[in-house]
Design an enzyme around this catalytic site. Structure first.
Site, PDB file in Angstrom:
ATOM      1  N   ASP A 131      -0.163   5.026   0.611  1.00  0.00           N
ATOM      2  CA  ASP A 131      -0.384   6.010   1.759  1.00  0.00           C
ATOM      3  C   ASP A 131      -0.444   5.250   3.077  1.00  0.00           C
ATOM      4  OD1 ASP A 131      -0.851   7.705  -0.357  1.00  0.00           O
ATOM      5  OD2 ASP A 131      -3.064   7.663  -0.166  1.00  0.00           O
ATOM      6  N   ASP A 183       0.739  -1.219  -0.027  1.00  0.00           N
ATOM      7  CA  ASP A 183       0.156   0.115  -0.092  1.00  0.00           C
ATOM      8  C   ASP A 183       0.903   1.251  -0.113  1.00  0.00           C
ATOM      9  OD1 ASP A 183      -2.651   1.356   0.220  1.00  0.00           O
ATOM     10  OD2 ASP A 183      -1.683   1.880   2.361  1.00  0.00           O
TER      11      ASP A 183
END
Length: 110
Positions: free
Chosen positions: A5, A3
């Protein structure tokens, strides 16, 4: 698969700036970056729900489904587009870890 963010990049500052831009556009007070950091993870609508509840002295339940939330979302999207990447930075050691994984032949995706 990683991922981006909040995992590879610290983006709380960008999100806080966009939330506060949105609140100001609606004529409301702003919130702290520390508060925004606590609210991240539930998506844009939940982030804005928490911010609106805080500045308006209401509960999140009162904000969910409200016209004010819909307006805040419509203001937030262009604000975040302007702010995205302005204060984001890699977390410590991320670059080195990714390079070592790549060197070892690990397929990477974000």
């Amino acid at each position: 698969m990683c991922d981006l963010d909040g995992t590879l990049l610290e983006t709380a500052g960008d999100l806080c700036d966009a939330v506060n831009d949105s609140l100001r556009a609606l004529g409301l007070d702003t919130v702290t970056e520390a508060s925004v950091a606590l609210w991240i993870g539930g998506g844009t609508r939940e982030l804005l729900t928490q911010a609106l509840a805080t500045v308006g002295g209401q509960t999140p339940q009162q904000i969910r489904g409200s016209e004010l939330l819909d307006r805040a979302v419509s203001v937030f999207d262009p604000a975040y587009e302007r702010r995205c990447g302005t204060r984001s930075q890699l977390y410590p050691h991320v670059d080195g870890v990714l390079r070592r994984l790549q060197f070892r032949g690990v397929l990477l995706a974000v």
